[in-house]
Motif scaffolding. Sequence first.
Motif, PDB file in Angstrom:
ATOM      1  N   VAL A 159      -1.588   1.137  -9.507  1.00  0.00           N
ATOM      2  CA  VAL A 159      -0.653   1.723 -10.467  1.00  0.00           C
ATOM      3  C   VAL A 159       0.657   2.084  -9.777  1.00  0.00           C
ATOM      4  N   GLY A 160       0.545   2.733  -8.614  1.00  0.00           N
ATOM      5  CA  GLY A 160       1.751   3.143  -7.896  1.00  0.00           C
ATOM      6  C   GLY A 160       2.583   1.970  -7.434  1.00  0.00           C
ATOM      7  N   ALA A 161       1.926   0.904  -6.970  1.00  0.00           N
ATOM      8  CA  ALA A 161       2.661  -0.277  -6.516  1.00  0.00           C
ATOM      9  C   ALA A 161       3.399  -0.942  -7.670  1.00  0.00           C
ATOM     10  N   LYS A 162       2.710  -1.138  -8.780  1.00  0.00           N
ATOM     11  CA  LYS A 162       3.353  -1.822  -9.914  1.00  0.00           C
ATOM     12  C   LYS A 162       4.546  -1.021 -10.435  1.00  0.00           C
ATOM     13  N   ASN A 163       4.370   0.292 -10.546  1.00  0.00           N
ATOM     14  CA  ASN A 163       5.468   1.120 -11.051  1.00  0.00           C
ATOM     15  C   ASN A 163       6.712   1.001 -10.176  1.00  0.00           C
ATOM     16  N   ARG A 164       6.517   1.026  -8.877  1.00  0.00           N
ATOM     17  CA  ARG A 164       7.667   0.987  -7.963  1.00  0.00           C
ATOM     18  C   ARG A 164       8.268  -0.414  -7.861  1.00  0.00           C
ATOM     19  N   LEU A 165       7.418  -1.421  -7.813  1.00  0.00           N
ATOM     20  CA  LEU A 165       7.943  -2.781  -7.726  1.00  0.00           C
ATOM     21  C   LEU A 165       8.665  -3.189  -9.003  1.00  0.00           C
ATOM     22  N   HIS A 204       0.836  -1.196   0.000  1.00  0.00           N
ATOM     23  CA  HIS A 204       0.000   0.000   0.000  1.00  0.00           C
ATOM     24  C   HIS A 204       0.877   1.254   0.000  1.00  0.00           C
ATOM     25  N   PRO A 205       0.345   2.394  -0.454  1.00  0.00           N
ATOM     26  CA  PRO A 205       1.182   3.578  -0.661  1.00  0.00           C
ATOM     27  C   PRO A 205       1.961   4.047   0.563  1.00  0.00           C
ATOM     28  N   ASP A 206       1.345   4.023   1.750  1.00  0.00           N
ATOM     29  CA  ASP A 206       2.034   4.560   2.928  1.00  0.00           C
ATOM     30  C   ASP A 206       3.124   3.627   3.443  1.00  0.00           C
ATOM     31  N   HIS A 207       3.267   2.456   2.820  1.00  0.00           N
ATOM     32  CA  HIS A 207       4.303   1.494   3.199  1.00  0.00           C
ATOM     33  C   HIS A 207       5.370   1.332   2.121  1.00  0.00           C
ATOM     34  N   LEU A 208       5.026   1.632   0.884  1.00  0.00           N
ATOM     35  CA  LEU A 208       5.901   1.354  -0.264  1.00  0.00           C
ATOM     36  C   LEU A 208       6.386   2.597  -0.997  1.00  0.00           C
ATOM     37  N   TRP A 209       5.554   3.610  -1.144  1.00  0.00           N
ATOM     38  CA  TRP A 209       5.877   4.686  -2.066  1.00  0.00           C
ATOM     39  C   TRP A 209       7.123   5.468  -1.669  1.00  0.00           C
ATOM     40  N   GLY A 210       7.501   5.420  -0.407  1.00  0.00           N
ATOM     41  CA  GLY A 210       8.717   6.091   0.031  1.00  0.00           C
ATOM     42  C   GLY A 210       9.998   5.427  -0.435  1.00  0.00           C
ATOM     43  N   VAL A 211       9.901   4.382  -1.221  1.00  0.00           N
ATOM     44  CA  VAL A 211      11.103   3.737  -1.753  1.00  0.00           C
ATOM     45  C   VAL A 211      11.824   4.667  -2.735  1.00  0.00           C
ATOM     46  N   LEU A 212      11.091   5.668  -3.279  1.00  0.00           N
ATOM     47  CA  LEU A 212      11.677   6.634  -4.207  1.00  0.00           C
ATOM     48  C   LEU A 212      11.655   8.030  -3.604  1.00  0.00           C
ATOM     49  N   ASP A 213      12.662   8.827  -3.933  1.00  0.00           N
ATOM     50  CA  ASP A 213      12.688  10.212  -3.472  1.00  0.00           C
ATOM     51  C   ASP A 213      11.992  11.116  -4.490  1.00  0.00           C
ATOM     52  N   ASP A 214      12.102  12.419  -4.292  1.00  0.00           N
ATOM     53  CA  ASP A 214      11.429  13.388  -5.165  1.00  0.00           C
ATOM     54  C   ASP A 214      11.863  13.281  -6.621  1.00  0.00           C
ATOM     55  N   PHE A 215      13.041  12.739  -6.841  1.00  0.00           N
ATOM     56  CA  PHE A 215      13.600  12.701  -8.185  1.00  0.00           C
ATOM     57  C   PHE A 215      13.462  11.334  -8.848  1.00  0.00           C
ATOM     58  N   GLY A 216      12.750  10.403  -8.164  1.00  0.00           N
ATOM     59  CA  GLY A 216      12.575   9.074  -8.713  1.00  0.00           C
ATOM     60  C   GLY A 216      13.755   8.152  -8.503  1.00  0.00           C
ATOM     61  N   ASP A 217      14.683   8.564  -7.639  1.00  0.00           N
ATOM     62  CA  ASP A 217      15.820   7.713  -7.290  1.00  0.00           C
ATOM     63  C   ASP A 217      15.483   6.878  -6.064  1.00  0.00           C
ATOM     64  N   LEU A 218      16.167   5.750  -5.893  1.00  0.00           N
ATOM     65  CA  LEU A 218      15.961   4.927  -4.715  1.00  0.00           C
ATOM     66  C   LEU A 218      16.399   5.679  -3.461  1.00  0.00           C
ATOM     67  N   MET A 219      15.528   5.728  -2.473  1.00  0.00           N
ATOM     68  CA  MET A 219      15.832   6.413  -1.219  1.00  0.00           C
ATOM     69  C   MET A 219      16.903   5.666  -0.427  1.00  0.00           C
ATOM     70  N   PHE A 220      16.935   4.323  -0.574  1.00  0.00           N
ATOM     71  CA  PHE A 220      17.896   3.506   0.161  1.00  0.00           C
ATOM     72  C   PHE A 220      18.702   2.703  -0.867  1.00  0.00           C
ATOM     73  N   PRO A 221      19.633   3.345  -1.544  1.00  0.00           N
ATOM     74  CA  PRO A 221      20.250   2.756  -2.739  1.00  0.00           C
ATOM     75  C   PRO A 221      21.144   1.563  -2.474  1.00  0.00           C
ATOM     76  N   ASP A 222      21.644   1.418  -1.246  1.00  0.00           N
ATOM     77  CA  ASP A 222      22.561   0.319  -0.965  1.00  0.00           C
ATOM     78  C   ASP A 222      21.890  -0.868  -0.294  1.00  0.00           C
TER      79      ASP A 222
END
Length: 306
Positions: A181-187, A132-150
Motif C-alpha cells: 500500500v505504501g509503495a503504490k501510494n508514493r509511486l 521497500h519502506p526503508d528505501h522509498l517512504w522517505g520520498v515524502l516529508d511529514d506533510f506529504g510533500d516531496l522531500m527532494f522537490p527538484d
Amino acid sequence: MKITRRQMINRTSLGALSLALPRTVWAQTSLEMGGITLDTLSDGNLVLPKSFTLGETPPEGAEAILADYGLTGDTLTPECNLTLLRSDDRTILFDVGAGPDFMPTAGKVLDAFDALGVDPFDVTDVVFTHAHPDHLWGVLDDFGDLMFPDANYYIGQDEWDYWTDPDTVSTIDENRVTFAVGAKNRLDLLADQIVLFGDDQEIVPGVLSRLTAGHTPGHMSFEVQMGNESVMVVGDSIANHHVAFAKPEWLSGSDQDGPRAAETRASLLDQLSQSQMRMVGFHLPNGGLGRVERRGDGFFFVGEDA
C-alpha cells in the motif's frame, strides 16, 4: 539555503536535545576519486525480529554465526545507509530512507545532509534500488510533500510494474500488505516525473543498472564509475554482513523470492570478491562501504570505516 517545514521541526527538536545527548555522526564514510565524491549517509537503523532474517526455524549453525559477530538476543538492529554521489553538475541520492512513517529509529537522513552541508534542494537525481519502506517512504516529508522537490526520479521497470499493480496488495504476503500500500501510494505520486529503465543501462552519466532480483521482483544494484574505478551500490541484494556473507545460499525471510535472491547474492558476492570492486550495502555496518573477501566456502565483509 532553503529550509523545509520538516527541517525546521527537526532542527528545533535537535537543539533542545543537544545538551543531553552526544553528537551522532550521520555522514559515515566518504570516498573521492576522479573528481567525484561518494558519501554514505545514515538514515538511522531498523529494529527487526531475528526471524525476519533467519526464518522461524533458523538453519543449523545460524546462531553460531551471529554469535561470532556479537549478535545475541531476539532482535537485530541493522544500519540504514543511503549513498550520495556528487560531481560538478549532479548530486545523486540512491534511495531516500524510511521517512517519518515507518520506524521511529529510522528516517534521520536530514541530519546527515546537515552534517555534510548539503540541502535537499541540491539533489538532482534520486535512484531507487527497490520500493521497500526503508528505501522509498522517505520520498515524502511529514506533510506529504516531496522531500527532494527538484530531483529527477528513477526506478527499474520491473520494480515499478510490481508495486503499481493493483493486484499486488492482495497477492503479497500478509505481513507485507502495508509495504504494498505504501509503495503504490508514493509511486503513484511520482508517476508523471519518474524514469523507468531495464538491466545494464546507463541511467545517468557514470551510473549503470545491474538487475539483482529476488529480494524484490525488480531489485536493482548500480555500478558507479569514479575515474578508473567503480563502486557497486547493492541495496538489499546483500542484506547483512553476517549470515548473507557466510552462507549466501541460505534462504532469508527478508527476501520475497528466497531461491532467486540466494542465487543473486551468491553470484554477486563471487563477482565482487574476484574483482575487488568496492561496494556499499544498505544494511552493512559502519556506513556500509567496503570490499568482499572469500573465506573458505563463504565470504567476509571488510569495511572501510570513516
